[in-house]
Design a protein around this motif. Structure first.
Motif, short mmCIF file in Angstrom:
data_model
loop_
_atom_site.label_atom_id
_atom_site.label_comp_id
_atom_site.label_asym_id
_atom_site.label_seq_id
_atom_site.Cartn_x
_atom_site.Cartn_y
_atom_site.Cartn_z
N VAL A 163 -18.52 -4.08 8.02
CA VAL A 163 -17.46 -3.54 8.76
C VAL A 163 -16.58 -2.73 7.97
O VAL A 163 -16.01 -3.04 7.03
N ALA A 164 -16.32 -1.56 8.72
CA ALA A 164 -15.42 -0.52 8.09
C ALA A 164 -14.09 -1.08 8.46
O ALA A 164 -13.53 -1.08 9.79
N VAL A 165 -12.90 -1.07 7.63
CA VAL A 165 -11.34 -1.34 8.07
C VAL A 165 -10.62 -0.38 7.39
O VAL A 165 -11.08 0.24 5.98
N GLU A 166 -9.60 -0.32 8.03
CA GLU A 166 -8.38 0.65 7.28
C GLU A 166 -8.00 -0.20 5.92
O GLU A 166 -7.71 -1.20 6.00
N ASP A 167 -7.63 0.97 5.01
CA ASP A 167 -6.89 0.21 3.98
C ASP A 167 -5.72 1.40 3.64
O ASP A 167 -6.00 2.33 3.18
N PRO A 168 -4.54 0.64 3.66
CA PRO A 168 -4.45 -0.54 3.99
C PRO A 168 -4.48 -0.84 5.53
O PRO A 168 -4.72 -0.02 6.24
N VAL A 198 18.69 -11.92 3.70
CA VAL A 198 17.86 -10.78 4.34
C VAL A 198 16.48 -10.79 4.20
O VAL A 198 16.05 -11.08 3.11
N GLY A 199 15.74 -10.85 5.36
CA GLY A 199 14.12 -10.95 5.13
C GLY A 199 13.75 -9.68 5.19
O GLY A 199 13.59 -8.77 5.92
N LEU A 200 13.18 -9.33 3.95
CA LEU A 200 12.36 -8.23 3.74
C LEU A 200 10.83 -8.40 3.45
O LEU A 200 10.52 -9.58 3.08
N TYR A 201 9.69 -7.38 3.58
CA TYR A 201 8.41 -7.77 3.75
C TYR A 201 7.82 -6.57 3.15
O TYR A 201 7.69 -5.36 3.48
N SER A 202 7.21 -6.85 1.99
CA SER A 202 6.18 -5.82 1.23
C SER A 202 5.06 -5.68 1.80
O SER A 202 4.54 -6.41 2.36
N ILE A 203 4.43 -4.36 1.45
CA ILE A 203 3.33 -3.88 2.30
C ILE A 203 2.30 -4.14 1.28
O ILE A 203 1.06 -3.86 1.48
N ARG A 204 2.14 -4.59 0.15
CA ARG A 204 1.49 -4.78 -0.85
C ARG A 204 0.16 -5.52 -0.42
O ARG A 204 -0.99 -5.23 -0.73
N ALA A 232 -2.04 0.28 -3.91
CA ALA A 232 -0.89 -0.28 -3.26
C ALA A 232 0.33 0.64 -3.59
O ALA A 232 1.00 0.68 -4.55
N LEU A 233 1.04 1.29 -2.50
CA LEU A 233 2.25 1.89 -2.64
C LEU A 233 3.32 0.90 -2.49
O LEU A 233 3.35 0.04 -1.67
N PRO A 234 4.17 1.22 -3.31
CA PRO A 234 5.56 0.45 -2.84
C PRO A 234 6.32 0.71 -1.65
O PRO A 234 6.63 1.69 -1.53
N GLY A 235 6.56 -0.34 -0.96
CA GLY A 235 7.07 -0.12 0.35
C GLY A 235 7.37 -1.32 1.04
O GLY A 235 7.00 -2.45 0.53
N LEU A 236 8.10 -1.17 2.00
CA LEU A 236 8.31 -2.39 3.04
C LEU A 236 8.07 -2.11 4.45
O LEU A 236 8.13 -0.91 4.76
#
Length: 478
Positions: free
Chosen positions: A208-213, A432-438, A446-450
């Motif tokens: 199964v091919a999936v997007e990354d991320p 404050v609720g923040l969520y990482s994309i890692r 993984a790019l550092p981001g939210l």
């Protein structure tokens, strides 16, 4: 429903009733505040006279394990120490299989377990205060009337005809999906649609091919069916089609609003993806989870509308438009997959609740869904603008937003190395609720981001929340 007591023989009847009731109360099987049957009714159920039951009740009341409430009845008055007895540990033959499921946990499940912050940028949560309660109430009342003619009957595995017709029209109107009611299947959320597709298309070891991320719940669902995952990188135009392996049997993508980065798939990349699927004979799942809300540019064609070979399964949901609790998803299915999906749905849970289906059908047919999308789209547009102002202004030295034209989350990527996990923890301390994309990456670095969702936060709260984030970033830089 009868209270579970067992009477043996004809001796010591009061003692038997007393002993079993006291054990049930002290073990926690009968919970504190639970009502017990009147003595006359319990005696009838047990096939004994009322006297021994009354005697047992009297003794239990004396010991304060039962308490009578005038005009209401008799209720369990369990002591604080009463707890359900823990079962004895037993080695299970399936222990290894049970342990295997722990590897499929994902960040979205973790986010759901956490309490919401005062200012919460969680993605995927629609604006609850704007739910059209009056329109939905009218739809539910109409559904109750419609249900009268169908009670005690199981329904079609694909869904009631009225809802399938309404969904087919709505998908054609809003996203250009080329389908009809016969090829629509109603599911319990989009996640069940993915599960059903995995059941009919995958065998252990299938690729199964999936997007990354990409979307971790889909990725792990496929893995739970024994699939071999092939994470494929994405760029500014979407999934890199030429990197999809030749042995991929299934390709999972989010073209309208790539999850989690947010950019739309370009028309050229869609054409390349369809060509690659035709070349290797793979089925494409197009997860169109939140593109009902668009803000700029002309509407893009759905991948399904460009498919002339019956390779694309279009998966949609009303959860992101209305509320997740309704669990209304659907898919537009190519003809070759249809019969197999009907069979596996029947084996799985037969069909979705028909009351909800009738209500959703009326809600769509009355125009309430389109009205709600227009209203909520205006709300989200205002919030999106507030978010863009914050990241274009005070937060610009640290982050840049990935361009997105649809949905109700945007991704902010760090401009330079930044400890995102520390930022998330410090932000939670100031509510404050923040969520990482890692956690959405597999093999790609993984790019550092939210992920900045704007469905669950009010417009006027965005600036104060970002001000708190700014203060934390300034402290981290010192």
């Amino acid at each position: 429903m009868e209270l579970h007591l067992i009477i043996e023989g004809k001796r010591d009847l009061a003692a038997q009733v007393y002993r079993q009731l006291s054990e049930a109360i002290l073990s926690g099987r009968l919970a504190h505040g639970q009502q017990v049957p009147p003595s006359r009714l319990l005696a009838q159920q047990l096939g004994i006279s009322r006297k021994p039951v009354a005697e047992a009740y009297s003794r239990l009341s004396y010991e304060q394990l039962l308490a009578g409430q005038p005009g209401r009845g008799t209720f369990v008055n369990a002591p604080p120490s009463a707890r359900p007895a823990a079962p004895r540990a037993q080695a299970l033959a399936a222990a290894a299989a049970l342990a295997r499921w722990k590897q499929f946990d994902n960040p979205l499940r973790k986010f759901a377990k956490e309490g919401r912050a005062q200012y919460d940028f969680i993605g995927g949560s629609p604006a609850a205060p704007h739910f059209p309660e009056d329109d939905w109430r009218r739809a539910v009342n109409a559904a109750l009337r419609a249900e009268r003619a169908h009670r005690t009957r199981y329904s079609d595995t694909a869904g009631i005809p009225e809802l399938r017709q309404a969904i087919a029209r709505h998908a054609a109107y809003a996203r250009g999906v080329a389908t009809d009611a016969a090829h629509i299947m109603v599911t319990n959320g989009a996640q069940q649609a993915l599960d059903l597709l995995a059941r009919v298309l995958l065998e252990p070891g299938a690729c199964v091919a999936v997007e990354d991320p990409g979307y971790p719940a889909a990725r792990q669902l496929f893995a739970s069916h024994g699939a071999r995952l092939a994470p494929v990188p994405v760029d500014a135009e979407g999934i890199v089609a030429e990197r999809i392996p030749r042995d991929a049997r299934l390709i999972y993508v989010t073209p309208a609003h790539q999850f989690p980065l947010g950019m739309p798939m370009s028309e050229a990349r869609k054409a390349a993806l369809l060509a690659r699927a035709r070349e290797i004979g793979a089925v494409i799942i197009e997860d169109d989870y939140d593109s009902a809300f668009r803000y700029e540019g002309r509407p893009a064609d759905s991948l399904q509308s460009m498919d002339s070979h019956g390779l694309v399964v279009y998966v949609g949901t009303l959860s992101k438009v209305l509320m997740p609790e309704l669990r209304i998803g659907y898919m537009a299915v190519p003809e070759p997959l249809l019969e197999a999906l009907h069979v596996v749905r029947h084996l799985s849970d037969w069909h979705s609740p028909t009351l909800t289906q009738h209500a959703a059908a009326r809600f769509i047919e009355d125009g309430a869904l389109l009205r709600h999308v227009r209203k909520l789209g205006a709300v989200y547009a205002t919030r999106r603008e507030a978010l863009q102002r914050g990241f274009a202004g005070p937060l610009a030295p640290w982050f840049e937003l990935v361009p997105a034209t649809a949905g109700f989350h945007m991704t902010a990527l760090a401009r330079h190395p930044l400890d995102i996990e520390l930022l998330v923890r410090l932000a939670r301390r100031v509510d404050v609720g923040l969520y990482s994309i890692r956690g959405f990456y597999v093999e790609q670095e993984a790019l550092p981001g939210l992920v900045m969702g704007f469905g669950a936060i009010e417009t006027l709260d965005i600036a104060p929340a970002l001000a708190r984030v700014l203060a934390i970033l300034q402290e981290m830089d010192t």
